[in-house]
Motif scaffolding. Structure first.
Motif, PDB file in Angstrom:
ATOM      1  N   ASN A 220       2.149   1.726  -3.379  1.00  0.00           N
ATOM      2  CA  ASN A 220       1.034   1.875  -4.312  1.00  0.00           C
ATOM      3  C   ASN A 220       1.260   1.076  -5.592  1.00  0.00           C
ATOM      4  O   ASN A 220       0.940   1.520  -6.690  1.00  0.00           O
ATOM      5  N   HIS A 221       1.842  -0.104  -5.437  1.00  0.00           N
ATOM      6  CA  HIS A 221       2.214  -0.891  -6.609  1.00  0.00           C
ATOM      7  C   HIS A 221       2.245  -2.366  -6.259  1.00  0.00           C
ATOM      8  O   HIS A 221       2.715  -2.750  -5.198  1.00  0.00           O
TER       9      HIS A 221
ATOM     10  N   LYS B 226       0.522  -3.229 -11.612  1.00  0.00           N
ATOM     11  CA  LYS B 226      -0.789  -2.670 -11.278  1.00  0.00           C
ATOM     12  C   LYS B 226      -0.669  -1.635 -10.165  1.00  0.00           C
ATOM     13  O   LYS B 226       0.001  -1.856  -9.173  1.00  0.00           O
ATOM     14  N   LYS B 227      -1.345  -0.478 -10.372  1.00  0.00           N
ATOM     15  CA  LYS B 227      -1.401   0.553  -9.350  1.00  0.00           C
ATOM     16  C   LYS B 227      -2.820   0.609  -8.795  1.00  0.00           C
ATOM     17  O   LYS B 227      -3.791   0.391  -9.506  1.00  0.00           O
ATOM     18  N   PHE B 228      -2.923   0.923  -7.507  1.00  0.00           N
ATOM     19  CA  PHE B 228      -4.228   0.963  -6.865  1.00  0.00           C
ATOM     20  C   PHE B 228      -4.967   2.269  -7.150  1.00  0.00           C
ATOM     21  O   PHE B 228      -6.185   2.297  -7.180  1.00  0.00           O
ATOM     22  N   ASN B 229      -4.226   3.357  -7.349  1.00  0.00           N
ATOM     23  CA  ASN B 229      -4.841   4.637  -7.693  1.00  0.00           C
ATOM     24  C   ASN B 229      -3.843   5.459  -8.489  1.00  0.00           C
ATOM     25  O   ASN B 229      -2.740   4.999  -8.789  1.00  0.00           O
ATOM     26  N   ASP B 230      -4.242   6.675  -8.856  1.00  0.00           N
ATOM     27  CA  ASP B 230      -3.401   7.514  -9.712  1.00  0.00           C
ATOM     28  C   ASP B 230      -2.348   8.297  -8.945  1.00  0.00           C
ATOM     29  O   ASP B 230      -1.547   9.011  -9.563  1.00  0.00           O
ATOM     30  N   GLU B 231      -2.342   8.200  -7.644  1.00  0.00           N
ATOM     31  CA  GLU B 231      -1.347   8.922  -6.865  1.00  0.00           C
ATOM     32  C   GLU B 231       0.033   8.324  -7.094  1.00  0.00           C
ATOM     33  O   GLU B 231       0.186   7.109  -7.157  1.00  0.00           O
TER      34      GLU B 231
ATOM     35  N   LEU C  12       0.821  -1.201   0.000  1.00  0.00           N
ATOM     36  CA  LEU C  12       0.000   0.000   0.000  1.00  0.00           C
ATOM     37  C   LEU C  12       0.861   1.260   0.000  1.00  0.00           C
ATOM     38  O   LEU C  12       0.512   2.257  -0.629  1.00  0.00           O
TER      39      LEU C  12
ATOM     40  N   SER D  70       3.678   6.932  -6.295  1.00  0.00           N
ATOM     41  CA  SER D  70       4.263   6.251  -5.146  1.00  0.00           C
ATOM     42  C   SER D  70       5.474   7.042  -4.660  1.00  0.00           C
ATOM     43  O   SER D  70       6.025   7.872  -5.386  1.00  0.00           O
TER      44      SER D  70
END
Length: 205
Positions: A161-162, A166-171, A158, A173
């Motif tokens: 963020n990777h 695959k990324k969980f959101n556009d923010e 988390l 890392s």
């Protein structure tokens, strides 16, 4: 009525090897369509074989345009310099080399985590916490160690963020932010070095 074009240099531009640098490759050009097409095709230079990156100043752009279109009115905005980089064909990554590097990083990270836990006495803390809750001593309080280990891995996923590609959101890392900052500092260094070399050249003259 005189024609006018508006030119905005790109902060960073990429070109293929053994190809001339065209104005349209390193700048956004706004104006009459016929004029912008002709201006965009102007050749600003070529890459030398021993350099992959160099700085192109807006004065070079203006001089080139003025040499071919002396009556053209020009207006520039945005960056005064652009970093031009040649994109060469990358070599394929060896699977054996990839596995070796992956193993080295994996073992190194594992040792770093274990040494950190040893420094902060994580095992003793789990044992003491288990005794405080259950009133019994246990040298292997798995009821805490297993969830903690799973949570440690999930927390790192988390945080970065990777997971694979695959990324969980556009923010971005933290690693992407650090790489961005490093690239910014590297670009600034290249620009400062180029300006210093140009100043030394003028002083010699």
């Amino acid at each position: 009525m005189e024609e006018c074009v508006y030119i905005r240099l790109k902060y960073r531009a990429q070109i293929k090897p053994n190809t001339p640098i065209l104005l349209k490759d390193i700048a956004n050009i706004i104006g009459n369509e016929d004029v912008t097409e002709k201006v965009g095709e102007l050749v600003l230079g070529e890459f030398s074989k021993d350099k992959d990156v160099f700085i192109l100043d807006v004065t070079v752009v203006l001089q080139t345009i003025f040499r071919h279109f002396p009556k053209l009115t020009m207006d520039t905005y945005g960056p005064s310099q652009t970093i031009v980089e040649v994109i060469r064909k990358r070599k394929k990554v060896s699977k054996v080399g990839f596995i070796i590097v992956w193993l080295i990083l994996f073992v190194g990270a594992a040792f770093a985590i274990m040494n950190f836990h040893e420094d902060v006495s994580m095992r003793q803390m789990h044992e003491r916490l288990y005794f405080m809750i259950t009133g019994e001593h246990s040298s292997h309080p798995l009821i805490f160690q297993i969830p903690y280990s799973i949570g440690l891995g999930l927390g790192m996923i988390l945080f970065f963020n990777h997971i694979f590609k695959k990324k969980f959101n556009d923010e971005p890392s933290p690693m992407e932010v650090e790489m961005f900052n490093y690239q910014q500092e590297l670009d600034q260094y290249l620009i400062m070095r180029e300006n210093k070399m140009y100043s030394s050249f003028l002083d010699d003259d």
